[in-house]
Design a protein around this motif. Structure first.
Motif, PDB file in Angstrom:
ATOM      1  N   ASN A  79    -104.353 -92.907  41.171  1.00  0.00           N
ATOM      2  CA  ASN A  79    -103.237 -93.012  40.116  1.00  0.00           C
ATOM      3  C   ASN A  79    -103.850 -92.951  38.764  1.00  0.00           C
ATOM      4  N   ARG A  80    -104.945 -92.253  38.780  1.00  0.00           N
ATOM      5  CA  ARG A  80    -105.702 -92.408  37.495  1.00  0.00           C
ATOM      6  C   ARG A  80    -105.254 -91.612  36.336  1.00  0.00           C
ATOM      7  N   GLU A  81    -104.352 -90.571  36.794  1.00  0.00           N
ATOM      8  CA  GLU A  81    -103.791 -89.670  35.463  1.00  0.00           C
ATOM      9  C   GLU A  81    -102.390 -90.477  35.106  1.00  0.00           C
ATOM     10  N   ALA A  82    -102.003 -91.203  36.049  1.00  0.00           N
ATOM     11  CA  ALA A  82    -100.616 -92.108  35.569  1.00  0.00           C
ATOM     12  C   ALA A  82    -101.144 -93.191  34.611  1.00  0.00           C
ATOM     13  N   ILE A  83    -102.248 -93.662  34.854  1.00  0.00           N
ATOM     14  CA  ILE A  83    -102.395 -95.040  33.873  1.00  0.00           C
ATOM     15  C   ILE A  83    -102.118 -95.009  32.748  1.00  0.00           C
ATOM     16  N   VAL A  84    -102.634 -93.913  31.791  1.00  0.00           N
ATOM     17  CA  VAL A  84    -102.249 -93.955  30.786  1.00  0.00           C
ATOM     18  C   VAL A  84    -100.748 -93.967  30.015  1.00  0.00           C
ATOM     19  N   PRO A  85    -100.063 -92.729  30.645  1.00  0.00           N
ATOM     20  CA  PRO A  85     -98.632 -92.770  30.420  1.00  0.00           C
ATOM     21  C   PRO A  85     -97.928 -93.981  30.758  1.00  0.00           C
ATOM     22  N   ALA A  86     -98.317 -94.746  31.888  1.00  0.00           N
ATOM     23  CA  ALA A  86     -97.746 -96.060  32.123  1.00  0.00           C
ATOM     24  C   ALA A  86     -97.966 -97.054  31.195  1.00  0.00           C
ATOM     25  N   LEU A  87     -99.310 -97.229  30.777  1.00  0.00           N
ATOM     26  CA  LEU A  87     -99.685 -98.266  29.629  1.00  0.00           C
ATOM     27  C   LEU A  87     -99.185 -97.952  28.449  1.00  0.00           C
ATOM     28  N   LEU A  88     -98.966 -96.564  28.081  1.00  0.00           N
ATOM     29  CA  LEU A  88     -98.164 -96.314  26.697  1.00  0.00           C
ATOM     30  C   LEU A  88     -96.655 -96.710  26.938  1.00  0.00           C
ATOM     31  N   GLU A  89     -96.153 -96.428  28.069  1.00  0.00           N
ATOM     32  CA  GLU A  89     -94.769 -96.637  28.415  1.00  0.00           C
ATOM     33  C   GLU A  89     -94.331 -98.281  28.017  1.00  0.00           C
ATOM     34  N   LEU A  90     -95.643 -98.945  28.770  1.00  0.00           N
ATOM     35  CA  LEU A  90     -95.307-100.502  28.852  1.00  0.00           C
ATOM     36  C   LEU A  90     -95.441-101.091  27.347  1.00  0.00           C
ATOM     37  N   ASN A  91     -95.919-100.358  26.607  1.00  0.00           N
ATOM     38  CA  ASN A  91     -96.119-100.901  25.114  1.00  0.00           C
ATOM     39  C   ASN A  91     -95.259-100.127  24.205  1.00  0.00           C
ATOM     40  N   HIS A  92     -94.250 -99.175  24.735  1.00  0.00           N
ATOM     41  CA  HIS A  92     -93.362 -98.578  23.993  1.00  0.00           C
ATOM     42  C   HIS A  92     -93.956 -97.822  22.649  1.00  0.00           C
ATOM     43  N   ILE A  93     -95.121 -96.857  23.367  1.00  0.00           N
ATOM     44  CA  ILE A  93     -95.799 -96.084  22.397  1.00  0.00           C
ATOM     45  C   ILE A  93     -95.417 -94.745  22.779  1.00  0.00           C
ATOM     46  N   PRO A  94     -94.861 -93.897  21.872  1.00  0.00           N
ATOM     47  CA  PRO A  94     -94.621 -92.446  22.136  1.00  0.00           C
ATOM     48  C   PRO A  94     -95.894 -91.791  22.510  1.00  0.00           C
ATOM     49  N   TYR A  95     -95.692 -90.790  23.343  1.00  0.00           N
ATOM     50  CA  TYR A  95     -96.684 -89.935  23.921  1.00  0.00           C
ATOM     51  C   TYR A  95     -96.569 -88.514  24.233  1.00  0.00           C
ATOM     52  N   VAL A  96     -97.382 -87.692  24.170  1.00  0.00           N
ATOM     53  CA  VAL A  96     -97.123 -86.238  24.506  1.00  0.00           C
ATOM     54  C   VAL A  96     -97.632 -86.065  25.895  1.00  0.00           C
ATOM     55  N   GLY A  97     -96.664 -85.497  26.688  1.00  0.00           N
ATOM     56  CA  GLY A  97     -96.936 -85.002  28.189  1.00  0.00           C
ATOM     57  C   GLY A  97     -96.031 -85.776  29.052  1.00  0.00           C
ATOM     58  N   SER A  98     -96.405 -85.477  30.543  1.00  0.00           N
ATOM     59  CA  SER A  98     -95.584 -86.057  31.510  1.00  0.00           C
ATOM     60  C   SER A  98     -95.717 -87.495  31.898  1.00  0.00           C
ATOM     61  N   ASP A  99     -94.799 -88.184  32.320  1.00  0.00           N
ATOM     62  CA  ASP A  99     -94.811 -89.537  32.642  1.00  0.00           C
ATOM     63  C   ASP A  99     -95.576 -89.799  33.778  1.00  0.00           C
ATOM     64  N   ALA A 100     -95.630 -91.071  34.014  1.00  0.00           N
ATOM     65  CA  ALA A 100     -96.532 -91.753  35.023  1.00  0.00           C
ATOM     66  C   ALA A 100     -95.857 -91.193  36.483  1.00  0.00           C
ATOM     67  N   TYR A 101     -94.875 -91.173  36.588  1.00  0.00           N
ATOM     68  CA  TYR A 101     -94.305 -90.752  38.043  1.00  0.00           C
ATOM     69  C   TYR A 101     -94.715 -89.318  38.300  1.00  0.00           C
ATOM     70  N   CYS A 102     -94.578 -88.472  37.286  1.00  0.00           N
ATOM     71  CA  CYS A 102     -94.734 -86.871  37.388  1.00  0.00           C
ATOM     72  C   CYS A 102     -96.253 -86.833  37.801  1.00  0.00           C
ATOM     73  N   MET A 103     -97.220 -87.418  37.171  1.00  0.00           N
ATOM     74  CA  MET A 103     -98.655 -87.407  37.091  1.00  0.00           C
ATOM     75  C   MET A 103     -98.979 -88.062  38.398  1.00  0.00           C
ATOM     76  N   GLY A 104     -98.504 -89.179  39.072  1.00  0.00           N
ATOM     77  CA  GLY A 104     -98.857 -89.544  40.021  1.00  0.00           C
ATOM     78  C   GLY A 104     -98.399 -88.852  41.260  1.00  0.00           C
ATOM     79  N   LEU A 105     -97.375 -88.233  41.226  1.00  0.00           N
ATOM     80  CA  LEU A 105     -96.688 -87.122  42.228  1.00  0.00           C
ATOM     81  C   LEU A 105     -97.706 -85.783  42.309  1.00  0.00           C
ATOM     82  N   SER A 106     -97.863 -85.368  41.019  1.00  0.00           N
ATOM     83  CA  SER A 106     -98.667 -84.091  41.053  1.00  0.00           C
ATOM     84  C   SER A 106    -100.198 -84.337  41.714  1.00  0.00           C
ATOM     85  N   GLN A 107    -100.676 -85.498  41.478  1.00  0.00           N
ATOM     86  CA  GLN A 107    -101.877 -85.802  42.071  1.00  0.00           C
ATOM     87  C   GLN A 107    -101.910 -85.738  43.435  1.00  0.00           C
TER      88      GLN A 107
END
Length: 334
Positions: A79-107
């Protein structure tokens, strides 16, 4: 607008700079190139570092960013590429790039391949070998599975959840095959794919944007130092600059097919802001999609910059488009 950047360096984890097992981590020069481009665009770059440093900044309230450009690879988890998007979503921080689900699936290359094939996109034939906690290989079972799929040598062997061509072997007989599978089991402790080798050009489609606004820059190719096609784009090519990228002109129907397939999968998976699809173009002329990368490297003279130049854009231009795609989604005004 203050743009934070997450990224991994080998030194963060005590990994040797020339390691082929963790070759996807950034080189310091790459980070400097991106930082300078962010600042030239009129933003203020905030170089955060890896996911642990990001987490610490969030906890102690020192993040200080309007938006975060996610460029890290993560470590020690599928899940390593999904961790940062999930962390940012949890803390309501805007970010550039695909979300945790997309990153986890593509991995997971195998699961992504199933999605692509369900969309009618041609992918390589292959078999999926589970990792059962041991490096041992059931030779008879592997040969049975290959025969069932009608697969013959040469074959490609690769770990199911890695990128950057790490752990990729081109094998020509049973002994090479078993060695490659055992090596990947030993190094990565995860499932392994054995696929038909597509003899043809190594091509890619870099994309920018989100949803219906997403578009492909053009089609590019990986080319050897002498200008010839690469037989196999391996991790050594990437680490030692044995090849380079350039935009190419293909027959109109083939180029359209590659771009249409890329955008179909990109949109279906919910990729955001930037992503790249990789292909092999065999002699029969029908492109074969190898994989999709929702978080490709935005490196100097890389796939994005090479294709951007062919359509009259600079590295700064495309980086600004990528950031603005996300800023628009969050309604952030510079």
């Amino acid at each position: 607008m203050r743009v934070g950047v997450t990224y991994d360096l080998r030194t963060d984890y005590g990994i040797e700079e020339d390691s082929m097992i963790f070759a996807d981590f950034c080189h310091p020069d790459e980070i400097g190139y991106m930082e300078a481009a962010i600042n030239r665009n009129g933003y203020e770059a905030v170089m955060i570092g890896n996911m642990y440093k990001l987490n610490e900044r969030i906890k102690n309230g020192t993040l200080g960013c309007d938006i975060v450009l996610v460029c890290d690879e993560g470590i020690a988890s599928r899940n390593r590429e999904a961790i940062v998007p999930a962390l940012l979503e949890l803390n309501h921080i805007p970010y550039v790039g695909s979300d945790a689900y997309c990153m986890g699936l593509s991995q997971n290359k195998y699961h992504t391949k199933l999605v692509a094939e369900a969309l009618g996109i041609r992918c390589p034939k292959g078999i999926y070998l589970e990792y059962l906690g041991t490096d041992e290989v059931d030779r008879a079972e592997v040969k049975r599975m290959l025969a069932e799929q009608g697969l013959t040598y040469p074959l490609l062997v690769k770990p199911n959840e890695e990128g950057y061509s790490m752990g990729v072997f081109l094998v020509n007989d049973d002994e090479e095959l078993m060695h490659a599978i055992t090596s990947d089991f030993s190094n990565y402790h995860e499932p392994v794919l054995v696929e038909e080798f597509i003899d043809g050009r190594e091509l890619y489609v870099p994309m920018i944007g989100t949803g219906e606004d997403a578009y492909a820059l053009t089609v590019g190719a990986v080319v050897a130092e002498d200008g010839s096609d690469v037989a196999l784009y391996c991790v050594e090519d990437k680490c030692y600059d044995w090849s380079h990228y350039e935009a190419v002109k293909l027959p109109e129907d083939i180029e359209k097919k590659m771009i249409d397939d890329s955008l179909r999968l990109y949109r279906h998976m919910g990729c955001r802001d930037f992503g790249r699809c990789d292909f092999r173009l065999p002699k029969d002329g029908e492109p074969v999609m190898i994989e999709i990368t929702p978080r490709p490297g935005l490196t100097e003279e890389g796939p994005y910059e090479s294709c951007a130049k062919s359509v009259g854009k600079t590295y700064d231009d495309i980086l600004r488009e990528v950031i603005e795609s996300a800023a628009k989604r969050y309604n952030i005004k510079d």
